[in-house]
Each structure stands twice: as structure tokens, then as C-alpha cells.
Design a protein around this motif. Structure first.
Motif, PDB file in Angstrom:
ATOM      1  N   VAL A 179       0.842  -1.210   0.000  1.00 32.57           N
ATOM      2  CA  VAL A 179       0.000   0.000   0.000  1.00 32.57           C
ATOM      3  C   VAL A 179       0.868   1.247   0.000  1.00 32.57           C
ATOM      4  N   ASN A 180       1.915   1.230   0.827  1.00 30.91           N
ATOM      5  CA  ASN A 180       2.817   2.393   0.878  1.00 30.91           C
ATOM      6  C   ASN A 180       3.525   2.608  -0.455  1.00 30.91           C
ATOM      7  N   GLN A 181       3.898   1.504  -1.098  1.00 27.07           N
ATOM      8  CA  GLN A 181       4.548   1.624  -2.404  1.00 27.07           C
ATOM      9  C   GLN A 181       3.620   2.298  -3.416  1.00 27.07           C
ATOM     10  N   ASN A 182       2.353   1.876  -3.389  1.00 28.31           N
ATOM     11  CA  ASN A 182       1.400   2.494  -4.322  1.00 28.31           C
ATOM     12  C   ASN A 182       1.225   3.985  -4.031  1.00 28.31           C
ATOM     13  N   LYS A 183       1.172   4.333  -2.742  1.00 30.18           N
ATOM     14  CA  LYS A 183       1.042   5.743  -2.374  1.00 30.18           C
ATOM     15  C   LYS A 183       2.252   6.537  -2.843  1.00 30.18           C
ATOM     16  N   LEU A 184       3.437   5.958  -2.624  1.00 33.13           N
ATOM     17  CA  LEU A 184       4.657   6.648  -3.043  1.00 33.13           C
ATOM     18  C   LEU A 184       4.699   6.838  -4.554  1.00 33.13           C
ATOM     19  N   LYS A 185       4.264   5.837  -5.264  1.00 31.55           N
ATOM     20  CA  LYS A 185       4.250   5.958  -6.721  1.00 31.55           C
ATOM     21  C   LYS A 185       3.332   7.092  -7.168  1.00 31.55           C
ATOM     22  N   GLN A 186       2.151   7.172  -6.534  1.00 28.95           N
ATOM     23  CA  GLN A 186       1.223   8.253  -6.883  1.00 28.95           C
ATOM     24  C   GLN A 186       1.803   9.621  -6.538  1.00 28.95           C
ATOM     25  N   GLU A 187       2.464   9.719  -5.362  1.00 33.15           N
ATOM     26  CA  GLU A 187       3.068  10.991  -4.977  1.00 33.15           C
ATOM     27  C   GLU A 187       4.164  11.399  -5.953  1.00 33.15           C
ATOM     28  N   ILE A 188       4.944  10.405  -6.393  1.00 36.26           N
ATOM     29  CA  ILE A 188       6.021  10.713  -7.355  1.00 36.26           C
ATOM     30  C   ILE A 188       5.435  11.211  -8.671  1.00 36.26           C
ATOM     31  N   LYS A 189       4.353  10.591  -9.083  1.00 37.59           N
ATOM     32  CA  LYS A 189       3.712  11.039 -10.319  1.00 37.59           C
ATOM     33  C   LYS A 189       3.180  12.468 -10.186  1.00 37.59           C
ATOM     34  N   ASP A 190       2.548  12.740  -9.027  1.00 34.98           N
ATOM     35  CA  ASP A 190       2.009  14.088  -8.799  1.00 34.98           C
ATOM     36  C   ASP A 190       3.126  15.124  -8.779  1.00 34.98           C
ATOM     37  N   LEU A 191       4.237  14.767  -8.119  1.00 32.97           N
ATOM     38  CA  LEU A 191       5.370  15.699  -8.077  1.00 32.97           C
ATOM     39  C   LEU A 191       5.944  15.966  -9.460  1.00 32.97           C
ATOM     40  N   SER A 192       6.054  14.901 -10.247  1.00 35.56           N
ATOM     41  CA  SER A 192       6.591  15.077 -11.598  1.00 35.56           C
ATOM     42  C   SER A 192       5.684  15.988 -12.434  1.00 35.56           C
ATOM     43  N   ASN A 193       4.362  15.778 -12.287  1.00 35.05           N
ATOM     44  CA  ASN A 193       3.433  16.653 -13.028  1.00 35.05           C
ATOM     45  C   ASN A 193       3.517  18.102 -12.548  1.00 35.05           C
ATOM     46  N   PHE A 194       3.639  18.256 -11.212  1.00 38.62           N
ATOM     47  CA  PHE A 194       3.735  19.608 -10.654  1.00 38.62           C
ATOM     48  C   PHE A 194       4.995  20.314 -11.144  1.00 38.62           C
ATOM     49  N   ILE A 195       6.106  19.581 -11.175  1.00 42.94           N
ATOM     50  CA  ILE A 195       7.379  20.175 -11.628  1.00 42.94           C
ATOM     51  C   ILE A 195       7.284  20.571 -13.101  1.00 42.94           C
ATOM     52  N   GLU A 196       6.676  19.723 -13.886  1.00 44.94           N
ATOM     53  CA  GLU A 196       6.525  20.051 -15.310  1.00 44.94           C
ATOM     54  C   GLU A 196       5.681  21.309 -15.511  1.00 44.94           C
ATOM     55  N   ASN A 197       4.581  21.419 -14.730  1.00 47.63           N
ATOM     56  CA  ASN A 197       3.739  22.615 -14.850  1.00 47.63           C
ATOM     57  C   ASN A 197       4.486  23.878 -14.421  1.00 47.63           C
ATOM     58  N   GLU A 198       5.262  23.739 -13.308  1.00 50.64           N
ATOM     59  CA  GLU A 198       6.018  24.904 -12.843  1.00 50.64           C
ATOM     60  C   GLU A 198       7.064  25.318 -13.867  1.00 50.64           C
ATOM     61  N   SER A 199       7.717  24.332 -14.459  1.00 45.93           N
ATOM     62  CA  SER A 199       8.736  24.665 -15.465  1.00 45.93           C
ATOM     63  C   SER A 199       8.115  25.414 -16.646  1.00 45.93           C
ATOM     64  N   GLU A 200       6.927  25.006 -17.048  1.00 45.15           N
ATOM     65  CA  GLU A 200       6.251  25.711 -18.145  1.00 45.15           C
ATOM     66  C   GLU A 200       5.894  27.147 -17.748  1.00 45.15           C
ATOM     67  N   GLU A 201       5.410  27.330 -16.504  1.00 44.40           N
ATOM     68  CA  GLU A 201       5.073  28.679 -16.041  1.00 44.40           C
ATOM     69  C   GLU A 201       6.319  29.563 -15.967  1.00 44.40           C
TER      70      GLU A 201
END
Length: 450
Positions: A179-201
Motif C-alpha cells: 500500500v505504501n509503495q502504491n502511495k509513493l508511486k502516486q506521490e512521485i507522479k504528482d510531483l513530476s506533473n507539478f514540476i513540469e507545470n512549474e517549469s512551463e510557467e
């Protein structure tokens, strides 16, 4: 001469001497043929897979023979050292080629070759009836096979239960980790998306800033814009100089007032600190000089307030007017006025820690119609009390005065200019405090600082 007779005698003596030293030759007995055993020297075949033991005599070569009676493994060269020719004939049936395979019946005793019936705890072995007698003489603890089997089965069940519990815990931990692994994977995905959006801004902002810089560079080349910028800088510099002059003038006026050169003289008066009020039970008004406690009558509803000023040197006077005391609606009325050490100020109000406090206390019981007043000192968790007579107590419109002399570290109490003594050896820094009991919801002044 009878010479031949002498020779016969000599021959007889020689024969007698020979009989003394020479041993008689033994006759070889005819051996009976017995059933062939697989471990016999003539019939055994050495298996290739088994490893041979090492010779116990030379400790270099591998053993070729094993003597059951001597209990020795030996090679061909060392076999003559272990067995003399006489022993070789006697131990012929008990010598075997290596590897020696001993056939043992597990249900029989090795010593007595009888059935095993008991278990000895001290020797940790299964024993027969004869061995059981010896064990009873030596006072060993023994068990029957039935009891021993029950004990072993009980231990096995306990071990199985432990193993099952451990397996359940491991399975739970594995589930949690997944369960923790799945949560971590989702958090990593969210962070990657957030970083990509910030880089575009950020890229968009950089492009905007570049466009602004280009516009500014074009304006700097124009002469009209250069003149406007110079004028704005001059205006800002003049305004900053005016502000500095105003600040300097204000400081000079304050210094002159404190030294007595000006018309006004600032007098430092004691005021209650609204921050240093225990749970905001007591209410303050008139620039924090008046106070009352409109709570219930219980002892834990006593409110404490502290003054702002710190007394460390010189002579000081604090005058307090009693506006209302005692209140006829309350069963108990209480006022405490005194001094506390500045370091213990916060703990005194927030945690009711009365260490290093010096104060005057009045207490009125309306039902019993008794007045009690005393001075109290609390130092090193020891309470020093001194009672006053019943005539001395606070009333309405009385003026209570505390006179501090911090050069000598003394202070005195006064009620209507009547000296009541005080305490010596005060701390270096001190603050004024007051403790009040409630008035059952009335909002009338109990105390005012004059």
C-alpha cells in the motif's frame, strides 16, 4: 678316558637352556564357517560415493580398516602397530574394511539390547528398564515414553503457533508495504506533473521578462525617458532626507523632556500587563489600571495579573485603592497583593508556580464572620507565614501601599499609612502582581492603581 660321556652331559644342558627361552608353537584351530556379513574383510565392497575417514595413528593417510574392539581407524601401514600377530587372530572377526556401516536397531538399548521404555532428562537419552534402575539410584529425573511424547507434542504445538503468528504478521507487513509503495508511486507522479507545470510557467515568465527588458532598452536610448528618470530619482532622494530630519528632531525632543528641559515631564507609572493574565479570567479597563474578576467563588477561579514594570534599583511606591471588598454575595473573598521574581513570572501565571513570591493576603468568610490577614513568603518550596490580628484587613475605599527599596532589597506594607512590616532579601529583579477572587458575574472595580 670316557670322553663321550662328557659330551652327552653338555648336550643335555644345552637342551634344557633352549627349553627355557623358546616358546612352544601354537596349533592353529580350524575355524567354523559362519554366515557371511556385508562388513567382513573378504566380502565387503567399498562404495565410491562415501568419504573414508582419516587414519588416527599417522593422521596423514586415509583409513583402510576399522577395529570394532579397539575402536580405531587405521591405514595398511599403521595396522601392524595397532595389532600384534596375537591380537590380529583374536580381532579378526571384529576388523572391517572402511567405510564401516554399523547396523543398529533404534528400538533397542545399545548397552543391554532391550526395549526402550523411559526417557532420562539428565542424560537426554532413551533408556531401558535396567538403565532406569541405575538412573533412579543416581536420582535422575525420568519420564515414561507416553509422557515424553505428550511433552514433545505440546512443545511442537507452541512452536507451530508462534510460526503461524509470525507468518500472519509478515503477511500484514507485506500488505502495508505494498500500500505504501502504491502511495509513493502516486506521490512521485504528482510531483513530476507539478514540476513540469512549474517549469512551463517559469518559461512563460522568462519570456515576458525578456520582452520587458527589450522595451526598457529601447526606452533608455530615447532622450525624453532619460530626463524623466533623473527627475524621479531627485524627488525620491529629497523625500528621504526630509524623513531623516523629522526622526532626528523627535529624538532630541524626547531627550530634553526626560532631562527636564522641556515643559512636559514623563512619569513612569505601574500598569497591569494584559498578556500576563491567567486564562483572561480578570478583566482590565482604564488603560489597564482597574481590574475585577467576575468568575465563580471556587478557589481554582482565582485570577492572577502582573505588572509591566521591572524593579531592580532605587526606591518605589505602588498605591492601590480597594473599590469593592468583601462582596456580600460571595461565601469567600480573597485578595493577594505583592511581588514576584521576574524569571518566574510566566510560570507563576500560566502554571500557578508560586516560587519566589512575597505578598500580603486578606481573606473574609461571611458565614463565620471572620477576617484573616497575613504576610507570606515562599522560597525553596517552603512557606513562611505570619498572621496579623483580626482588626487588620482590607475594606472598601482603603489604600494599600507597597514601598520598595531595591538598593537594600526590602519592601513594606501599609494600609491607610499604617506600617505592617514586610520582607527582606528580595531577588534582584521583581514585578508587581495581584490575585483576585470572583464577584459572581458583577463587573465592578475591585482594584485600581493610583
Amino acid at each position: 678316558m670316557n670322553k663321550p660321556k662328557k659330551s652327552k652331559k653338555k648336550q643335555k644342558t644345552k637342551s634344557k637352556n633352549k627349553d627355557k627361552y623358546e616358546k612352544p608353537k601354537r596349533r592353529k584351530k580350524k575355524k567354523k564357517q559362519k554366515n557371511k556379513d556385508p562388513n567382513r574383510l573378504r566380502d565387503i565392497q567399498i562404495p565410491v560415493e562415501l568419504q573414508l575417514p582419516q587414519c588416527q595413528v599417522c593422521e596423514e593417510k586415509k583409513a583402510d580398516f576399522y577395529c570394532k574392539e579397539c575402536k580405531v581407524h587405521c591405514c595398511k601401514n599403521c595396522e601392524s602397530q595397532v595389532h600384534t600377530p596375537y591380537l590380529r587372530e583374536l580381532h579378526y572377526e571384529s576388523t572391517f574394511k572402511e567405510p564401516y556401516i554399523q547396523e543398529i536397531n533404534p528400538n533397542l538399548c545399545i548397552k543391554h539390547k532391550k526395549e526402550l521404555c523411559f526417557y532420562c532428562k539428565d542424560e537426554n537419552e532413551l533408556i531401558c528398564n535396567k538403565c532406569h534402575r541405575n538412573c533412579s539410584k543416581n536420582k535422575h529425573s525420568t519420564l515414561s515414553l507416553h509422557d515424553y511424547s505428550n511433552e514433545i507434542s505440546r512443545k511442537i504445538k507452541i512452536m507451530l503457533n508462534k510460526i503461524q503468528k509470525e507468518e500472519i504478521q509478515k503477511n500484514e507487513t507485506i500488505k502495508r508495504t505494498r500500500v505504501n509503495q502504491n502511495k509513493l508511486k502516486q506521490e512521485i507522479k504528482d510531483l513530476s506533473n507539478f514540476i513540469e507545470n512549474e517549469s512551463e510557467e517559469k518559461k512563460k515568465k522568462l519570456n515576458k521578462n525578456k520582452n520587458k527588458i527589450k522595451k526598457i532598452e529601447k526606452l533608455e536610448k530615447d532622450e525624453k525617458t532619460i530626463k524623466i528618470i533623473r527627475k524621479s530619482k531627485e524627488i525620491l532622494s529629497k523625500e528621504e532626507e526630509r524623513k531623516k530630519k523629522k526622526k532626528n528632531t523627535k529624538k532630541k525632543k524626547k531627550l530634553n523632556i526626560r532631562r527636564g528641559r522641556g515643559k512636559k515631564i514623563i512619569k513612569e507609572r505601574e500598569e497591569f500587563d494584559p498578556k500576563m493574565n491567567c486564562e483572561n479570567i480578570i478583566k482590565l479597563k482604564n488603560e489597564n489600571k482597574t481590574a475585577w474578576n467576575p468568575s465563580s467563588v471556587l478557589y481554582y477561579d482565582d485570577g492572577i495579573i502582573c505588572g509591566k514594570k521591572i524593579y531592580s534599583s532605587g526606591k518605589h511606591q505602588i498605591k492601590i485603592k480597594i473599590d469593592q471588598f468583601p462582596n456580600p454575595k460571595n461565601k469567600d473573598n480573597q485578595i493577594c497583593l505583592g511581588v514576584v521574581k521576574t524569571e518566574n513570572r510566566q510560570n507563576f501565571i500560566k502554571k500557578w508556580y508560586w516560587e519566589k513570591t512575597y505578598f500580603f493576603k486578606t481573606w473574609r468568610d461571611i458565614q463565620r464572620k471572620k477576617n484573616q490577614s497575613l504576610k507570606i513568603k515562599i522560597e525553596n518550596r517552603k512557606i513562611d507565614e505570619k498572621n496579623y490580628p483580626e482588626n487588620i484587613y482590607l475594606k472598601k475605599n482603603d489604600i494599600f501601599e507597597i514601598s520598595l527599596d531595591m538598593d537594600i532589597r526590602k519592601f513594606f506594607f501599609k494600609i491607610n499609612e499604617k506600617n505592617l512590616g514586610g520582607w527582606e532579601n528580595l531577588p534582584e529583579k521583581v514585578n508587581f502582581f495581584a490575585s483576585l477572587m470572583g464577584q459572581m458575574g458583577e463587573e465592578k472595580n475591585q482594584i485600581t492603581i493610583i
